[in-house]
Design a protein around this motif. Structure first.
Motif, short mmCIF file in Angstrom:
data_model
loop_
_atom_site.label_atom_id
_atom_site.label_comp_id
_atom_site.label_asym_id
_atom_site.label_seq_id
_atom_site.Cartn_x
_atom_site.Cartn_y
_atom_site.Cartn_z
N GLY A 86 0.79 -1.23 0.00
CA GLY A 86 0.00 0.00 0.00
C GLY A 86 0.82 1.27 0.00
N HIS A 87 2.15 1.16 -0.13
CA HIS A 87 3.02 2.34 -0.14
C HIS A 87 3.75 2.44 -1.48
CE1 HIS A 87 2.55 3.31 4.10
NE2 HIS A 87 2.81 2.05 4.42
N ALA A 88 4.03 3.66 -1.89
CA ALA A 88 4.90 3.90 -3.05
C ALA A 88 6.34 4.00 -2.55
CB ALA A 88 4.50 5.19 -3.75
N TYR A 89 7.29 3.57 -3.39
CA TYR A 89 8.71 3.65 -3.06
C TYR A 89 9.45 4.24 -4.25
CZ TYR A 89 7.78 0.76 0.99
OH TYR A 89 7.29 0.29 2.19
N LEU A 90 10.20 5.29 -3.99
CA LEU A 90 11.02 5.92 -5.02
C LEU A 90 12.41 5.30 -4.97
CD1 LEU A 90 11.62 8.14 -7.14
CD2 LEU A 90 12.12 9.69 -5.22
N TYR A 91 12.90 4.89 -6.15
CA TYR A 91 14.19 4.21 -6.26
C TYR A 91 15.06 4.96 -7.26
CZ TYR A 91 17.43 0.66 -8.15
OH TYR A 91 18.54 -0.01 -8.61
#
Length: 230
Positions: A86-91
């Motif tokens: 349920g979370h976005a992750y920036l890579y």
């Protein structure tokens, strides 16, 4: 609270690379100070710790992240946004020429890092610490980490909870809540100035040369004996 933190760190040390971090710096370092870095984290933690404003427009967020790293002198290899739980992750994955120039740049206001000669060894030292920014709304659940893939034999390290992990990795971890509260995450290690790769190549080359010399000696004596018998 202390018991919960200890349990989280113990689980992280035991599970090693299986642990999922909410905010992570992962650095592959060469003995000359060059290397690669991956930074992964929830956008709100990027905002809290690096000052990169969160944005519901993922393309705009990725573009600003790329610009942030390029402005700091890194060569960006990849920028991506993923989702889990349920979370976005920036890579962001990037390459650098000198690890000593990373800390304090626009992309790494939360990192202090130095690699310097120490006799016939190299000393790595530094710390992650939050930049002086006003708090932003962000969940503080989970763990954060600074992890190093080191290029040479490690002689000692400064309290990496999992010790030297498979792949010559050292990791330092704490709860995101501790980082959001301003707690510094210090790290350090002493390693050989010769990379494992080139040391291995040197040993292999030496073994090959020794074998060739022995073979040449055997051939010489066989041919000499043959001429004598003739």
């Amino acid at each position: 609270m202390a018991a919960r933190v200890a349990l989280a760190l113990l689980l992280a040390a035991g599970l090693g690379s299986c642990v999922r971090y909410e905010y992570e710096h992962e650095i592959w370092l060469d003995v000359d100070g060059s290397g690669r870095v991956n930074v992964t984290g929830r956008p709100e933690l990027w905002a809290r710790f690096k000052g990169l404003a969160a944005d519901t427009d993922e393309e705009a967020l990725a573009r600003r992240a790329r610009e942030l790293f390029e402005r700091s002198g890194l060569r960006v290899r990849r920028v991506d946004l993923t989702h889990r739980g349920g979370h976005a992750y920036l890579y962001v994955a990037a390459a650098f020429d000198d690890v000593n120039r990373l800390g304090g740049t626009a992309a790494f206001p939360d990192l202090r890092i130095a690699l310097r000669p120490d006799g016939d060894r190299l000393r790595l030292e530094g710390a992650w610490r939050p930049a002086s920014r006003p708090p932003t709304p962000a969940g503080t659940d989970g763990l954060m980490a600074v992890r190093f893939h080191l290029p040479s034999k490690i002689y000692r390290h400064e309290n990496a909870p999992g010790g030297v992990e498979r792949g010559n990795i050292l990791s330092w971890r704490q709860e995101v809540a501790a980082g959001a509260a301003g707690r510094e995450l210090a790290f350090g290690a002493v390693m050989d100035r010769r990379s494992i790769f080139y040391s291995t190549v040197g040993l292999f080359a030496g073994a090959v040369l020794t074998a060739l010399a022995m073979l040449a000696t055997v051939v010489y004596f066989v041919r000499r004996k043959g001429r004598g018998d003739g």
